[in-house]
Design an enzyme around this catalytic site. Structure first.
Site, PDB file in Angstrom:
ATOM      1  N   ALA A 171       0.844  -1.192   0.000  1.00 42.28           N
ATOM      2  CA  ALA A 171       0.000   0.000   0.000  1.00 42.28           C
ATOM      3  C   ALA A 171       0.878   1.240   0.000  1.00 42.28           C
ATOM      4  CB  ALA A 171      -0.914   0.008   1.227  1.00 42.28           C
ATOM      5  N   ASP A 172       0.309   2.314  -0.491  1.00 41.60           N
ATOM      6  CA  ASP A 172       0.964   3.611  -0.459  1.00 41.60           C
ATOM      7  C   ASP A 172      -0.132   4.644  -0.224  1.00 41.60           C
ATOM      8  OD1 ASP A 172       3.736   4.830  -1.045  1.00 41.60           O
ATOM      9  OD2 ASP A 172       2.326   6.168  -2.060  1.00 41.60           O
TER      10      ASP A 172
END
Length: 188
Positions: A67-68
């Protein structure tokens, strides 16, 4: 399962949801491409992180989640502050306004690569300079995109309202991740 992130908040969310995760952060170039929008950027980064970790560390049958998260105000990215003056400037810009927090998520399982972006609108109360200075003095904003943490002891009192997933703002829309994993299991 591998979590391609060293974010303590993401690790906690995955473990609280019942997942036993190996933590292997991805080492990728996070520079935006020319003319790349913030939501395209965050999805591309999540995909790049997941693929990088999957190609190097994934064992047979293991799932990788990456995830970012970004904070954007009027299309401008607000990253992690470089110093207290930078944090002050970001919080001054967010004061009394609504911004977006977007998290790109990528799940790599077997030969499948699935990604999505979740976006939450966050409205700040109007903040005066002394409130901002007191918040910065806590140290809480220094390692967070947009210079605040909604889950923090002090950061939570800056927020007037949100429209969307609270956990997305924390760094991982965990309910959507769990549902995506279940959907992948049913289709396998």
């Amino acid at each position: 399962m591998i979590l391609a992130s060293q974010s303590p908040r993401r690790i906690d969310l995955m473990r609280e949801a019942g997942f036993d995760v190996r933590v292997i952060p991805a080492d990728i170039d996070e520079t935006a491409l020319p003319n790349e929008g913030p939501f395209e950027l965050v999805e591309r980064l999540a995909r790049a992180k997941a693929k990088a970790v999957a190609s190097e560390y994934r064992e047979q049958g293991e799932t990788v989640i990456a995830a970012d998260t970004i904070v954007t105000l009027d299309g401008k990215l607000l990253g992690k502050p470089v110093d207290e003056a930078d944090a002050f400037q970001m919080l001054r810009e967010l004061s009394g306004r609504t911004h977006q927090v977007a998290t790109g998520v990528c799940i790599v399982r077997d030969d499948s690569v699935r990604s999505f972006v979740d976006i939450t609108d966050v409205a700040f109360y109007e903040l005066d300079d002394s409130e901002i200075e007191r918040y910065i003095a806590t140290g809480e904003p220094m390692d967070k995109a947009g210079a605040y943490g909604i889950q923090g002891t002090y950061g939570r009192i800056l927020i007037e309202k949100i429209d969307g997933d609270f956990y997305n703002v924390v760094g991982l829309p965990i309910a959507k991740v769990v549902r995506a994993l279940k959907t992948d299991e049913r289709s396998a």
